[in-house]
Write an enzyme that holds these catalytic residues in place. Structure first.
Site, PDB file in Angstrom:
ATOM      1  N   ASP A   1       0.812  -1.214   0.000  1.00 14.54           N
ATOM      2  CA  ASP A   1       0.000   0.000   0.000  1.00 14.54           C
ATOM      3  C   ASP A   1       0.848   1.269   0.000  1.00 14.54           C
ATOM      4  O   ASP A   1       2.077   1.215   0.165  1.00 14.54           O
ATOM      5  CB  ASP A   1      -0.955  -0.004   1.207  1.00 14.54           C
ATOM      6  CG  ASP A   1      -0.270  -0.397   2.514  1.00 14.54           C
ATOM      7  OD1 ASP A   1       0.966  -0.404   2.562  1.00 14.54           O
ATOM      8  OD2 ASP A   1      -0.979  -0.701   3.481  1.00 14.54           O
TER       9      ASP A   1
ATOM     10  N   HIS B   1      -7.026  -4.741  10.574  1.00 10.40           N
ATOM     11  CA  HIS B   1      -6.876  -4.652   9.119  1.00 10.40           C
ATOM     12  C   HIS B   1      -5.531  -5.189   8.637  1.00 10.40           C
ATOM     13  O   HIS B   1      -4.550  -5.205   9.387  1.00 10.40           O
ATOM     14  CB  HIS B   1      -7.120  -3.220   8.606  1.00 10.40           C
ATOM     15  CG  HIS B   1      -6.056  -2.223   8.919  1.00 10.40           C
ATOM     16  ND1 HIS B   1      -6.327  -0.968   9.422  1.00 10.40           N
ATOM     17  CD2 HIS B   1      -4.710  -2.265   8.778  1.00 10.40           C
ATOM     18  CE1 HIS B   1      -5.208  -0.293   9.564  1.00 10.40           C
ATOM     19  NE2 HIS B   1      -4.207  -1.060   9.178  1.00 10.40           N
TER      20      HIS B   1
ATOM     21  N   ASP C   1      -7.232  -2.323  14.466  1.00 12.56           N
ATOM     22  CA  ASP C   1      -8.624  -2.703  14.187  1.00 12.56           C
ATOM     23  C   ASP C   1      -8.707  -4.002  13.375  1.00 12.56           C
ATOM     24  O   ASP C   1      -9.761  -4.343  12.849  1.00 12.56           O
ATOM     25  CB  ASP C   1      -9.370  -1.564  13.467  1.00 12.56           C
ATOM     26  CG  ASP C   1      -8.741  -1.202  12.117  1.00 12.56           C
ATOM     27  OD1 ASP C   1      -7.760  -1.870  11.706  1.00 12.56           O
ATOM     28  OD2 ASP C   1      -9.229  -0.260  11.473  1.00 12.56           O
TER      29      ASP C   1
HETATM   30  C1  GLP Z   1      -0.694   0.560   8.462  1.00 13.90           C
HETATM   31  C2  GLP Z   1      -0.229  -0.305   7.297  1.00 13.90           C
HETATM   32  C3  GLP Z   1      -0.344  -1.773   7.636  1.00 13.90           C
HETATM   33  C4  GLP Z   1       0.328  -2.057   8.970  1.00 13.90           C
HETATM   34  C5  GLP Z   1      -0.314  -1.227  10.060  1.00 13.90           C
HETATM   35  C6  GLP Z   1       0.279  -1.474  11.418  1.00 13.90           C
HETATM   36  O1  GLP Z   1      -2.070   0.565   8.575  1.00 13.90           O
HETATM   37  N1  GLP Z   1      -0.988  -0.036   6.131  1.00 13.90           N
HETATM   38  O2  GLP Z   1       0.253  -2.536   6.597  1.00 13.90           O
HETATM   39  O3  GLP Z   1       0.227  -3.429   9.263  1.00 13.90           O
HETATM   40  O4  GLP Z   1      -0.143   0.136   9.711  1.00 13.90           O
HETATM   41  O5  GLP Z   1       1.442  -0.720  11.597  1.00 13.90           O
HETATM   42  P1  GLP Z   1       2.492  -0.967  12.742  1.00 13.90           P
HETATM   43  O6  GLP Z   1       3.270  -2.164  12.343  1.00 13.90           O
HETATM   44  O7  GLP Z   1       3.338   0.273  12.768  1.00 13.90           O
HETATM   45  O8  GLP Z   1       1.712  -1.178  13.999  1.00 13.90           O
END
Ligand code: GLP
Length: 260
Positions: free
Chosen positions: A67, A138, A136
């Site tokens: 993304d 995702h 959440d």
């Molecule tokens: C964003 C990214 C995800 C990632 C999430 C969690 O939403 N699009 O791919 O998994 O952040 O991030 P972190 O690893 O910093 O908690």
């Protein structure tokens, strides 16, 4: 899903990096799906270490990132282009032309997303996909209520995601509201999936994804339908798993584990 619980973030990262290296050793021209966020940083550091110290070769590798924020130039400190370059690509020998990251600045998102999907297919599909998880539940930017068969598209971020990511920007207002993201359906086509989570803040999302119902409200739960998905967690992220003793038992009792 296989659930592997490690004592520390470092151990968890090492184990996931070894799984990526196994894919590369079996298929030097593998296609890797890359994730951003703080979670996979340890895996990238470990892969860089294997490259510099152990000769792990990325010269035939192709990558696709999950993304990118819409509206941030690739040079922006918080763009996923910049993140990947700094934390991984500039430290290994992947040919730049083999790197794919969704464009957050294209003038035609629909055409770009269709091209991205087509490119993944032309490259033979993703062999191993690295994933983090949002608080959440995702994966990538597939926010709650995303179709579980969604493809790469423009997505409006949920308020919780904007709040979670505000810490990286100087103010909440600066967090982009849109992103381009691979869909859940796109991710599910990867041959192998490694989902990583560390820290207590992820405990609920992990429990819902692994032990809850398959639901578009927790897009990571779709991985329950994947034939080769492994969840790598540290102790705090595993703390809300009801079946955690069983997951440890499975690891101890693996049929190919040495017998005592
Ligand atoms: C964003 C990214 C995800 C990632 C999430 C969690 O939403 N699009 O791919 O998994 O952040 O991030 P972190 O690893 O910093 O908690």
């Amino acid at each position: 899903m296989e659930v592997i619980i490690h004592q520390t973030y470092a151990e968890m990262s090492r184990a996931a990096a070894e799984a990526v290296a196994d894919v590369l050793n079996a298929k030097p021209n593998a296609v890797i799906g890359m994730a951003t966020g703080s979670t996979p940083l340890g895996v990238y550091q470990e892969l860089v270490r294997m490259h510099k110290g152990g000769g792990l070769d990325f010269s035939q590798v192709t990558t696709f990132n999950l993304d990118e924020y819409v509206g941030l130039p690739t040079t922006h400190e918080q763009s996923y282009h910049r993140f990947m370059h700094e934390n991984f690509f500039r430290q290994v020998n992947i040919p730049p032309q083999n790197v794919h990251i969704p464009s957050g600045t294209t003038s035609n998102y629909r055409a770009f997303c269709a091209w991205y999907e087509q490119r993944i297919e032309e490259c033979g599909g993703i062999d191993v996909q690295i994933l983090g998880i949002g608080s959440d539940g995702h994966i990538a930017f597939n926010e709650p209520a995303s179709s579980l068969s969604s493809r790469t598209r423009l997505k409006t971020l949920a308020k919780q995601t904007i709040d979670d990511n505000a810490r990286f920007f100087s103010s909440r207002d600066e967090v982009p509201v849109y992103a381009i993201t691979m869909g859940v359906g796109t991710i599910m086509e990867a041959r192998k999936i490694l989902l990583l989570a560390n820290g207590a803040k992820k405990a609920e999302a992990v429990a819902a994804a692994v032990e809850g119902p398959v639901t578009s409200m927790i897009t990571a739960s779709a991985l329950q339908m994947h034939p080769d998905a492994t969840v790598y967690v540290d102790e705090p992220a595993a703390s809300k798993l009801k079946m955690r003793e069983y997951y440890d038992w499975i690891q101890k009792k693996k049929p190919d584990a040495p017998r005592v």
